[in-house]
Design an enzyme around this catalytic site. Structure first.
Site, PDB file in Angstrom:
ATOM      1  N   GLN A  17       0.781  -1.241   0.000  1.00  0.00           N
ATOM      2  CA  GLN A  17       0.000   0.000   0.000  1.00  0.00           C
ATOM      3  C   GLN A  17       0.814   1.293   0.000  1.00  0.00           C
ATOM      4  OE1 GLN A  17      -3.510   2.238   2.575  1.00  0.00           O
ATOM      5  NE2 GLN A  17      -3.186   0.102   2.976  1.00  0.00           N
ATOM      6  N   LYS A  75      16.087  -9.904 -11.311  1.00  0.00           N
ATOM      7  CA  LYS A  75      17.254 -10.627 -10.772  1.00  0.00           C
ATOM      8  C   LYS A  75      17.980 -11.413 -11.862  1.00  0.00           C
ATOM      9  CE  LYS A  75      16.066 -11.018  -5.906  1.00  0.00           C
ATOM     10  NZ  LYS A  75      15.377 -11.824  -4.914  1.00  0.00           N
ATOM     11  N   ASN A  96       9.444   0.271  -2.269  1.00  0.00           N
ATOM     12  CA  ASN A  96       9.226   0.065  -0.820  1.00  0.00           C
ATOM     13  C   ASN A  96       9.413  -1.410  -0.457  1.00  0.00           C
ATOM     14  OD1 ASN A  96       6.711  -0.645  -2.065  1.00  0.00           O
ATOM     15  ND2 ASN A  96       5.661  -0.446  -0.106  1.00  0.00           N
ATOM     16  N   TYR A 139       4.676  -3.424   8.460  1.00  0.00           N
ATOM     17  CA  TYR A 139       3.344  -3.181   7.905  1.00  0.00           C
ATOM     18  C   TYR A 139       2.645  -2.102   8.737  1.00  0.00           C
ATOM     19  CZ  TYR A 139       3.700  -7.347   4.951  1.00  0.00           C
ATOM     20  OH  TYR A 139       4.077  -8.249   3.996  1.00  0.00           O
ATOM     21  N   GLU A 140       1.497  -1.701   8.227  1.00  0.00           N
ATOM     22  CA  GLU A 140       0.693  -0.613   8.808  1.00  0.00           C
ATOM     23  C   GLU A 140       0.708  -0.535  10.342  1.00  0.00           C
ATOM     24  OE1 GLU A 140      -1.499   1.857   7.331  1.00  0.00           O
ATOM     25  OE2 GLU A 140      -1.408   2.427   9.429  1.00  0.00           O
ATOM     26  N   ASP A 169       0.657   3.369   6.133  1.00  0.00           N
ATOM     27  CA  ASP A 169       0.804   3.036   4.712  1.00  0.00           C
ATOM     28  C   ASP A 169       0.536   4.236   3.798  1.00  0.00           C
ATOM     29  OD1 ASP A 169       1.524   0.450   5.226  1.00  0.00           O
ATOM     30  OD2 ASP A 169      -0.455  -0.394   4.897  1.00  0.00           O
ATOM     31  N   GLY A 248      -7.463  19.372  20.890  1.00  0.00           N
ATOM     32  CA  GLY A 248      -6.968  20.740  21.047  1.00  0.00           C
ATOM     33  C   GLY A 248      -7.618  21.394  22.245  1.00  0.00           C
ATOM     34  N   GLY A 249      -7.893  22.680  22.124  1.00  0.00           N
ATOM     35  CA  GLY A 249      -8.480  23.408  23.241  1.00  0.00           C
ATOM     36  C   GLY A 249      -9.996  23.328  23.268  1.00  0.00           C
ATOM     37  N   GLN A 273     -17.201  24.534  21.479  1.00  0.00           N
ATOM     38  CA  GLN A 273     -16.270  25.557  21.019  1.00  0.00           C
ATOM     39  C   GLN A 273     -16.397  26.750  21.967  1.00  0.00           C
ATOM     40  OE1 GLN A 273     -17.257  27.539  17.387  1.00  0.00           O
ATOM     41  NE2 GLN A 273     -15.119  27.766  16.765  1.00  0.00           N
ATOM     42  N   GLU A 274     -15.299  27.108  22.561  1.00  0.00           N
ATOM     43  CA  GLU A 274     -15.323  28.132  23.610  1.00  0.00           C
ATOM     44  C   GLU A 274     -16.057  29.397  23.159  1.00  0.00           C
ATOM     45  OE1 GLU A 274     -11.458  28.866  25.225  1.00  0.00           O
ATOM     46  OE2 GLU A 274     -12.111  30.690  26.232  1.00  0.00           O
ATOM     47  N   GLN A 275     -15.702  29.883  21.986  1.00  0.00           N
ATOM     48  CA  GLN A 275     -16.275  31.150  21.526  1.00  0.00           C
ATOM     49  C   GLN A 275     -17.731  31.025  21.092  1.00  0.00           C
ATOM     50  OE1 GLN A 275     -13.765  29.416  20.295  1.00  0.00           O
ATOM     51  NE2 GLN A 275     -13.280  29.844  18.159  1.00  0.00           N
TER      52      GLN A 275
HETATM   53  N1  COA Z   1      12.070  -9.360  -9.858  1.00  0.00           N
HETATM   54  C1  COA Z   1      12.830 -10.107  -9.047  1.00  0.00           C
HETATM   55  N2  COA Z   1      12.756 -10.079  -7.717  1.00  0.00           N
HETATM   56  C2  COA Z   1      11.856  -9.241  -7.185  1.00  0.00           C
HETATM   57  C3  COA Z   1      11.030  -8.414  -7.947  1.00  0.00           C
HETATM   58  C4  COA Z   1      11.170  -8.500  -9.369  1.00  0.00           C
HETATM   59  N3  COA Z   1      10.421  -7.768 -10.186  1.00  0.00           N
HETATM   60  N4  COA Z   1      10.255  -7.700  -7.142  1.00  0.00           N
HETATM   61  C5  COA Z   1      10.567  -8.055  -5.884  1.00  0.00           C
HETATM   62  N5  COA Z   1      11.535  -8.977  -5.903  1.00  0.00           N
HETATM   63  C6  COA Z   1      12.162  -9.631  -4.757  1.00  0.00           C
HETATM   64  C7  COA Z   1      12.933  -8.692  -3.881  1.00  0.00           C
HETATM   65  O1  COA Z   1      14.140  -8.353  -4.439  1.00  0.00           O
HETATM   66  C8  COA Z   1      13.046  -9.504  -2.615  1.00  0.00           C
HETATM   67  O2  COA Z   1      14.103 -10.430  -2.755  1.00  0.00           O
HETATM   68  P1  COA Z   1      15.215 -10.674  -1.626  1.00  0.00           P
HETATM   69  O3  COA Z   1      14.467 -10.933  -0.372  1.00  0.00           O
HETATM   70  O4  COA Z   1      15.950 -11.878  -2.138  1.00  0.00           O
HETATM   71  O5  COA Z   1      16.055  -9.471  -1.543  1.00  0.00           O
HETATM   72  C9  COA Z   1      11.758 -10.319  -2.608  1.00  0.00           C
HETATM   73  O6  COA Z   1      11.197 -10.171  -3.904  1.00  0.00           O
HETATM   74  C10 COA Z   1      10.715  -9.887  -1.599  1.00  0.00           C
HETATM   75  O7  COA Z   1      10.728  -8.499  -1.388  1.00  0.00           O
HETATM   76  P2  COA Z   1       9.667  -7.764  -0.473  1.00  0.00           P
HETATM   77  O8  COA Z   1       8.357  -7.781  -1.146  1.00  0.00           O
HETATM   78  O9  COA Z   1      10.114  -6.462  -0.079  1.00  0.00           O
HETATM   79  O10 COA Z   1       9.666  -8.678   0.829  1.00  0.00           O
HETATM   80  P3  COA Z   1       8.501  -9.250   1.706  1.00  0.00           P
HETATM   81  O11 COA Z   1       7.307  -9.650   0.908  1.00  0.00           O
HETATM   82  O12 COA Z   1       9.106 -10.275   2.537  1.00  0.00           O
HETATM   83  O13 COA Z   1       8.115  -8.005   2.636  1.00  0.00           O
HETATM   84  C11 COA Z   1       7.184  -5.876   3.262  1.00  0.00           C
HETATM   85  C12 COA Z   1       7.045  -7.138   2.374  1.00  0.00           C
HETATM   86  C13 COA Z   1       6.101  -4.931   2.849  1.00  0.00           C
HETATM   87  C14 COA Z   1       7.054  -6.252   4.732  1.00  0.00           C
HETATM   88  C15 COA Z   1       8.567  -5.242   2.997  1.00  0.00           C
HETATM   89  O14 COA Z   1       8.668  -4.999   1.635  1.00  0.00           O
HETATM   90  C16 COA Z   1       8.835  -3.961   3.771  1.00  0.00           C
HETATM   91  O15 COA Z   1       9.075  -3.951   4.972  1.00  0.00           O
HETATM   92  N6  COA Z   1       8.852  -2.842   3.043  1.00  0.00           N
HETATM   93  C17 COA Z   1       9.203  -1.546   3.604  1.00  0.00           C
HETATM   94  C18 COA Z   1       8.093  -0.902   4.375  1.00  0.00           C
HETATM   95  C19 COA Z   1       6.792  -0.933   3.620  1.00  0.00           C
HETATM   96  O16 COA Z   1       6.640  -0.300   2.615  1.00  0.00           O
HETATM   97  N7  COA Z   1       5.837  -1.689   4.168  1.00  0.00           N
HETATM   98  C20 COA Z   1       4.577  -1.929   3.530  1.00  0.00           C
HETATM   99  C21 COA Z   1       3.660  -0.910   3.774  1.00  0.00           C
HETATM  100  S1  COA Z   1       2.172  -1.165   2.891  1.00  0.00           S
END
Ligand code: COA
Length: 416
Positions: A17, A75, A96, A139-140, A169, A248-249, A273-275
């Site tokens: 998100q 990759k 992210n 996460y969130e 998020d 707030g106030g 609201q005070e006023q």
């Molecule tokens: N091609 C090849 N590899 C890919 C890819 C692509 N197009 N897209 C993603 N990947 C890989 C990543 O490189 C990663 O590989 P690695 O672990 O070997 O380095 C793997 O997929 C998983 O990445 P990611 O989705 O980030 O990990 P996750 O699913 O375990 O974690 C979160 C998910 C959201 C917890 C994590 O991404 C995070 O903490 N993000 C930062 C904070 C954030 O934005 N949180 C989410 C808020 S909504």
């Protein structure tokens, strides 16, 4: 009319998100946003909480409208080469992933600068660089707990509570969008891109600044007069949970209206609201309070706030939340009905303003989503559907100079 961000090329290397909310906002305002997703997998939200079998979930469609989708395994050497070409041609790259994932893929900030010194690199992590928790996946709700929201939300006799609003998020995504646009303006002056980082903890904290204010006040005076704990309860050395008290106030509370026994949302938020005290007294049928020394000033009212709210609830007992607001608004009382998601979804005013929009997608048909909360006088963002996984792979690779045979080979090797 050209949209303001038209021509700005954004590589959307985001998921879930926080990142998608940022790039979606920029797409609404005209940026050319290309989502890069893992072949056969894509953004995990495509298949989370599905409401229709085999269709992209609403979680995905509501955060990825107005974008294009390219599948690419970044990759593999071939996938990396394609990504590098995209980066050379882009204005902005947003990601992210979990901490370190970009580096492990070979896309360190140093490498990105080598590839394209004009690139603006937007990055979201749970915690900022150097923080002891910087290696955590977040996460969130984790962010809400780390950013001060959970410890200050809920009731004093209950546990810390998270908010339904996506403070960790989408809020972080909005902060990043501001940072990216600032970097775009900076680049117009310097010719250089830069890295823009926002941590979810910091974005939550930014919305909790009144609670940090309260921490400092508490340390100075030992109490917080606008909290229900004052004057009869006790304070510790940290900001307590204040239930539904006004921050707030202006004291306020959520009050029961007619039908609350059956309807969990038959409530209004009522503010003193005070006023506007004399008119508020008139509105709720207590004109005598305006002159009564026990009620006339905020200080006099403070120990009686919950008696006042109880009296107002008696006045509300025969009024629905909408009827109550109809009366109170005429007397200038800051108030609102507690709206359910159903009431919001079908609210004609939100549809008319474009804050809730209906999108018609080929496979899904019609569904509701949240439109731009930012309104402009010169244009109104048009919300379109979200792309299918890899919907634009041929188009994008073709534009980059790949032939149909080359694309077929990349597909056979699962690079795209
Ligand atoms: N091609 C090849 N590899 C890919 C890819 C692509 N197009 N897209 C993603 N990947 C890989 C990543 O490189 C990663 O590989 P690695 O672990 O070997 O380095 C793997 O997929 C998983 O990445 P990611 O989705 O980030 O990990 P996750 O699913 O375990 O974690 C979160 C998910 C959201 C917890 C994590 O991404 C995070 O903490 N993000 C930062 C904070 C954030 O934005 N949180 C989410 C808020 S909504």
């Amino acid at each position: 009319m050209a949209l303001p961000l038209e021509g700005i090329k954004i590589i959307d290397f985001t998921g879930v998100q926080a990142g998608p909310a940022c790039t979606q906002l920029l797409a609404w305002f005209g940026a050319d946003v290309l989502k890069v997703e893992r072949p056969g997998v894509g953004d995990i939200t495509r298949r989370q909480l599905r409401d229709v079998p085999n269709l992209d979930a609403l979680y995905f469609t509501m955060l990825n409208s107005n974008k294009k989708s390219l599948t690419l395994d970044t990759k593999t050497p071939e996938g990396k080469a394609i990504m590098e070409q995209l980066i050379r041609e882009a204005d902005v790259l947003v990601e992210n992933f979990a901490p370190g994932a970009m580096d492990r893929m070979g896309f360190t900030w140093e490498r990105l600068q080598e590839l394209n010194p004009r690139l603006i690199f937007g990055s979201i992590k749970g915690f900022s660089e150097g923080h002891p928790y910087a290696d955590l996946k977040v996460y969130e709700n984790v962010a809400q707990c780390a950013g001060g929201a959970a410890s200050t939300t809920g009731f004093w006799d209950g546990p810390p509570t998270v908010s339904a609003a996506a403070l960790g998020d989408s809020n972080t995504g909005m902060h990043l969008a501001i940072g990216i646009l600032t970097a775009v303006i900076a680049r117009q002056k310097t010719g250089r891109g830069q890295k823009v980082s926002v941590s979810m903890q910091d974005a939550v904290l930014n919305l909790c600044r009144v609670k940090l204010r309260d921490q400092e006040r508490l340390e100075h005076v030992g109490y917080l007069e606008e909290y229900p704990q004052y004057p009869n309860g006790t304070f510790t050395d940290t900001v307590p949970r204040g239930g539904n008290a006004g921050g707030g106030g202006q004291p306020g509370w959520i009050l029961k209206c007619k039908g609350w026994q059956e309807d969990p949302n038959a409530y209004i938020y009522f503010t003193i609201q005070e006023q506007n005290w004399a008119r508020t007294c008139e509105a709720v049928g207590k004109p005598q309070w305006a002159q009564d020394p026990d009620y006339a000033t905020p200080r006099a009212r403070q120990p009686r706030l919950f008696d006042i709210f109880a009296e107002v609830e008696k006045w509300l007992a025969d009024k629905t939340k909408f009827e109550a607001v109809e009366v109170l608004r005429k007397f200038g009382v800051p108030c609102a009905p507690v709206l359910s998601m159903k009431e919001i979804a079908y609210d004609p005013a939100l549809r008319a303003s474009g804050s809730i929009v209906e999108v018609d997608e080929e496979l899904r048909g019609k569904y509701l989503t949240v439109g731009s909360p930012i309104k402009f006088s010169d244009f109104k963002p048009v919300i379109t559907g979200a792309p299918l996984l890899g919907e634009h792979t041929e188009e994008v690779l073709g534009r980059m100079g790949y032939s149909a045979e080359q694309i077929a080979k990349l597909r056979a090797n699962k690079v795209v």
